[in-house]
Design a protein around this motif. Structure first.
Motif, PDB file in Angstrom:
ATOM      1  N   TRP A 116       0.846  -1.189   0.000  1.00 13.02           N
ATOM      2  CA  TRP A 116       0.000   0.000   0.000  1.00 13.02           C
ATOM      3  C   TRP A 116       0.881   1.239   0.000  1.00 13.02           C
ATOM      4  O   TRP A 116       1.927   1.281   0.649  1.00 13.02           O
TER       5      TRP A 116
ATOM      6  N   LYS B 114      -2.474   0.883  -4.386  1.00  7.88           N
ATOM      7  CA  LYS B 114      -2.031  -0.471  -4.071  1.00  7.88           C
ATOM      8  C   LYS B 114      -1.324  -1.052  -5.288  1.00  7.88           C
ATOM      9  O   LYS B 114      -1.790  -0.884  -6.423  1.00  7.88           O
TER      10      LYS B 114
ATOM     11  N   TYR C  42      -7.236   4.236  -5.316  1.00  6.64           N
ATOM     12  CA  TYR C  42      -8.514   4.137  -4.608  1.00  6.64           C
ATOM     13  C   TYR C  42      -9.229   5.484  -4.614  1.00  6.64           C
ATOM     14  O   TYR C  42      -8.611   6.528  -4.826  1.00  6.64           O
TER      15      TYR C  42
END
Length: 237
Positions: A192, A202, A213
């Protein structure tokens, strides 16, 4: 699907100290007062600013300071720094991050450049070329002994066969990955990446690329990453 939880520092701070108050007044045995015992050896630290601490595989403690790298053997401190007596030992004396790999190398991230100290021979190798010629914000050695380094230009992976670094600074969709602030490998082996204003990423080993994300909040910064015992990822934003 893992749950990503944004941890608000002010709320966490309040809950932590409220929790201590509850413990002390719950009718159980009160907590003993905390005492701090300074060690005389640490009077020799070259700087009052310590930015990272690591215990290596042989038990030595290492301290990253703003005026050099220190090793503590339980009795005394030994300082590594670039000066007239040890010219060219480190790329910079302002040490930021430390990590040990599985072949007994200590990776030393400084304000300007990366260094690798062989803990067996004592030899130091310097890396000052782009993209690791900038401030090193994070270092992560994975369970597979891959060395990842976070810099302003993105996240880089050390290629041991060639002694070079591969830079990742975008996703296949074209999202920019810069200003890396934190790196973490979770219990499933996922890497991460937390960034300044670019959010959380990620690493996808299948496609050798990055997954971005959704935005955390308006500022979308992830300064620190942590996995708890349930497998949830906590993000300090």
């Amino acid at each position: 699907m893992r749950r990503l939880q944004v941890c608000f520092v002010k709320l966490l701070y309040t809950c932590f100290f409220t929790g201590i108050s509850f413990i002390g007044n719950s009718g159980t045995q009160p907590l003993p007062p905390l005492t701090f015992n300074p060690l005389s050896a640490f009077e020799d630290l070259p700087s009052e600013e310590v930015t990272d601490i690591l215990q290596d595989s042989r038990g030595f403690l290492w301290f990253a300071t703003h005026a050099g790298l220190c090793r503590y053997d339980g009795y005394r401190l030994q300082t590594y720094k670039d000066n007239l007596y040890m010219p060219g030992s480190l790329t910079n004396n302002k040490i930021k991050r430390l990590a040990e790999d599985k072949t007994h190398n200590l990776w030393i991230g400084t304000e300007h450049g990366l260094n690798k100290l062989n803990l067996v021979s004592g030899h130091i190798e310097q890396f000052q070329s782009y993209p690791v010629n900038d401030e090193i914000a994070a270092i992560c050695v994975t369970s597979g002994n891959q060395v990842w380094v976070g810099v302003d230009a993105g996240v880089v992976r050390y290629e041991p066969d060639s002694g070079t670094f591969k830079l990742y600074n975008s996703t296949p969709a074209g999202n920019s990955l810069t200003g890396v602030k934190s790196l973490m490998e979770d219990s499933k082996g996922n890497l991460w990446i937390g960034t300044w204003a670019k959010g959380v990423f990620k690493y996808d080993p299948t496609n050798d690329g990055m997954i971005n994300y959704p935005a955390l909040n308006d500022r979308n910064s992830a300064h620190v990453l942590f996995e708890d015992s349930r497998g949830d990822i906590w993000i300090g934003s």
